[in-house]
Enzyme design. Structure first.
Site, short mmCIF file in Angstrom:
data_model
loop_
_atom_site.label_atom_id
_atom_site.label_comp_id
_atom_site.label_asym_id
_atom_site.label_seq_id
_atom_site.Cartn_x
_atom_site.Cartn_y
_atom_site.Cartn_z
N TYR A 144 0.82 -1.21 0.00
CA TYR A 144 0.00 0.00 0.00
C TYR A 144 0.86 1.27 0.00
O TYR A 144 0.58 2.22 0.72
CB TYR A 144 -0.96 0.01 1.20
CG TYR A 144 -2.08 -0.98 1.04
CD1 TYR A 144 -3.21 -0.65 0.29
CD2 TYR A 144 -2.01 -2.26 1.58
CE1 TYR A 144 -4.24 -1.57 0.10
CE2 TYR A 144 -3.04 -3.18 1.40
CZ TYR A 144 -4.16 -2.82 0.66
OH TYR A 144 -5.17 -3.71 0.47
N TYR A 163 -11.50 -7.07 8.25
CA TYR A 163 -10.41 -7.22 7.28
C TYR A 163 -10.12 -8.71 7.11
O TYR A 163 -9.90 -9.42 8.10
CB TYR A 163 -9.13 -6.50 7.72
CG TYR A 163 -8.01 -6.73 6.72
CD1 TYR A 163 -7.97 -6.00 5.54
CD2 TYR A 163 -7.06 -7.71 6.93
CE1 TYR A 163 -7.00 -6.25 4.58
CE2 TYR A 163 -6.08 -7.97 5.98
CZ TYR A 163 -6.05 -7.23 4.81
OH TYR A 163 -5.10 -7.48 3.86
N ASP A 166 -12.30 -16.18 11.03
CA ASP A 166 -10.98 -15.78 10.51
C ASP A 166 -10.10 -15.46 11.71
O ASP A 166 -10.17 -14.37 12.28
CB ASP A 166 -11.15 -14.58 9.58
CG ASP A 166 -9.80 -14.07 9.06
OD1 ASP A 166 -8.75 -14.52 9.57
OD2 ASP A 166 -9.81 -13.21 8.16
N LYS A 183 -0.69 -16.03 9.66
CA LYS A 183 0.23 -15.12 10.36
C LYS A 183 1.17 -15.83 11.33
O LYS A 183 2.22 -16.31 10.90
CB LYS A 183 -0.57 -14.01 11.04
CG LYS A 183 -1.13 -13.02 10.02
CD LYS A 183 -1.38 -11.63 10.60
CE LYS A 183 -1.54 -10.61 9.51
NZ LYS A 183 -2.91 -10.39 9.07
C1 LIG Z 1 -3.52 -10.50 7.73
C2 LIG Z 1 -4.90 -11.01 7.69
C3 LIG Z 1 -5.41 -11.68 6.56
C4 LIG Z 1 -4.61 -11.85 5.29
O1 LIG Z 1 -3.49 -12.64 5.47
P1 LIG Z 1 -2.27 -12.54 4.41
O2 LIG Z 1 -1.31 -13.58 4.86
O3 LIG Z 1 -1.77 -11.13 4.49
O4 LIG Z 1 -2.86 -12.82 3.07
C5 LIG Z 1 -6.70 -12.16 6.62
N1 LIG Z 1 -7.46 -12.01 7.73
C6 LIG Z 1 -7.01 -11.39 8.83
C7 LIG Z 1 -7.88 -11.28 10.03
C8 LIG Z 1 -5.72 -10.85 8.84
O5 LIG Z 1 -5.29 -10.19 9.92
#
Ligand SMILES: *Cc1c(COP(=O)(O)O)cnc(C)c1O
Length: 435
Positions: free
Chosen positions: A16, A147, A255, A284
């Site tokens: 970004y 997100y 997520d 992550k």
């Molecule tokens: C960082 C993140 C993603 C995306 O993961 P990437 O490895 O950057 O593609 C998806 N969902 C959440 C909640 C995140 O914090």
């Protein structure tokens, strides 16, 4: 080193950021919780990484256990395709994930990044609905302020305004959004419901009842919305979404890419609400920040429906699926997640509350909040990112603020002195730049 920054400029995109945007800092070394950085003007900084490299490096850098695991795997083989082949690191990792995640989650798809795991979860939900006789269910319910990643399917369930959906017409699908749930009340490591929860649940019930016939799944970050604003919401809203998913035959996709593996003071974000999702995405911190890897873990009911469908398979299969180096790092990282380390995360929370308390008194600061090893200072306007980053570096702390937020998600291996330094560095930098 400053030659590196010249070569970087105009050549390499950063996240970004404009190609001719502010120069990044060059990393000379990373060890333990320290980064050794060089600025464009040649100045060098040794700084505690208060970001865990975007929340991944929970054990710090060059951890002997992770280093040894990856070295050992390099000596065996670094990569093989996963179509028609399998290997010890992948199977071992899947076993560990099933052991660590909530009871009913039993089947593992290994994906190459968090965003890809969200894509896989969305496809899994659509395939599940089709397999159970509801092929018209192809949309998703998501939360404002969420997100879920940067690929287009994942983008579609991100906040539509922050996610800039209007820039990508036709590419990003139109989903059903619920307002951001009411804020949680955070104190002493606990997450309690704030006010307005009943009204929010009534609205969620009405919206989901209206669109249920078109919807495959509800997709949420459990209790803590990360990149969408470092915002903790009332756990009862998550409980309500679980009930609504059951009532209307939708899947609940959690997520946990940001919240998983202890970050919020519970093993997973869903644990704050005592909710078990149908599908969980993790990423992550999964590899301790050593390599890109994510996973989708689902319930047997979901996996069985797909197995009985005409396709029989989950229709995804990336080239680097189950990469052995990444899986080895993940197995090693998960082996370090002992009850003692989970306890340490809660200790970090207590220390962060004390360390960030002085920031609450600053004129520019609107809110200070801590949940697990997540500490957030929210300003009353946009952060001067370059100036705050530099002011924090002068205090020996690496942060990467965004929007109106200066926050920390420190490595779990930080000691009390390092957490105190992070708090003082953030408060001092904000005071210097914003008053
Ligand atoms: C960082 C993140 C993603 C995306 O993961 P990437 O490895 O950057 O593609 C998806 N969902 C959440 C909640 C995140 O914090």
């Amino acid at each position: 080193m400053s030659r590196l920054l010249e070569r970087d400029r105009g050549l390499v995109w950063h996240p970004y950021a404009a190609l001719d945007g502010p120069a990044p800092y060059a990393v000379r070394a990373a060890d333990g919780v320290q980064l050794d950085l060089e600025a464009g003007d040649g100045r060098r900084f040794t700084a505690i990484d208060a970001m865990s490299s975007w929340w991944c490096a929970i054990h710090g850098y060059r951890h002997p256990v992770l280093d040894a695991a990856v070295h050992a795997q390099v000596d065996r083989f670094s990569h093989v395709m996963f179509g028609g082949l399998t290997h010890e690191p992948a199977v071992r990792l899947a076993e560990e994930l099933v052991r660590l995640t909530p009871e009913g989650l039993r089947h593992v798809f290994l994906a190459d990044s968090g965003s890809v795991s969200v894509e896989v979860a969305l496809k899994l939900a659509v395939q599940y609905q089709a397999a159970t006789g509801r092929p018209g269910r192809r949309r998703f319910v998501a939360l404002r302020g969420g997100y879920h990643g940067d690929t287009t399917g994942a983008m579609s369930v991100c906040d539509p305004v922050d996610g800039m959906h209007s820039l990508f017409p036709g590419l990003v699908s139109d989903q059903v959004f619920l307002p951001r749930p009411p804020a949680a009340v955070l104190a002493d490591g606990t997450v309690a419901d704030g006010s307005g929860v009943d009204d929010w649940i009534t609205l969620a019930e009405r919206t989901i009842a209206t669109f249920a016939d078109e919807v495959a799944a509800i997709v949420v970050e459990p209790v803590l919305q990360g990149a969408g604003g470092m915002f903790a919401y009332s756990p009862r809203c998550l409980t309500a979404l679980r009930e609504l998913a059951d009532r209307h035959g939708l899947l609940l996709v959690a997520d946990e890419i940001a919240t998983g593996f202890g970050r919020t003071g519970a093993r997973f974000g869903v644990d704050h609400a005592g909710v078990e999702p149908d599908v969980m995405c993790v990423g992550k911190a999964l590899t301790g920040g050593y390599a890109t890897l994510a996973a989708v873990v689902c319930r047997t009911r979901v996996a069985e429906a797909i197995t009985r469908s005409p396709q029989r398979a989950l229709l995804h299969g990336p080239t680097f699926m189950g990469n052995p180096l990444a899986c080895s790092a993940a197995v090693a990282s998960l082996s370090l997640l002992t009850p003692a380390l989970e306890e340490r995360v809660r200790g970090i929370g207590t220390e962060l509350e004390a360390a960030l308390a002085p920031a609450a008194g600053l004129a520019s600061v609107k809110d200070v909040r801590v949940l697990g090893a997540v500490g957030v200072v929210q300003l009353d306007g946009p952060v001067d990112v370059q100036a705050v980053t530099r002011a924090a570096l002068e205090r020996g702390i690496w942060v990467r603020p965004f929007r109106d937020l200066v926050y920390t998600m420190p490595p779990y291996v930080c000691g009390p002195d390092e957490i105190a330094a992070i708090g003082a560095g953030i408060a001092g930098a904000v005071a210097e730049v914003h008053g």
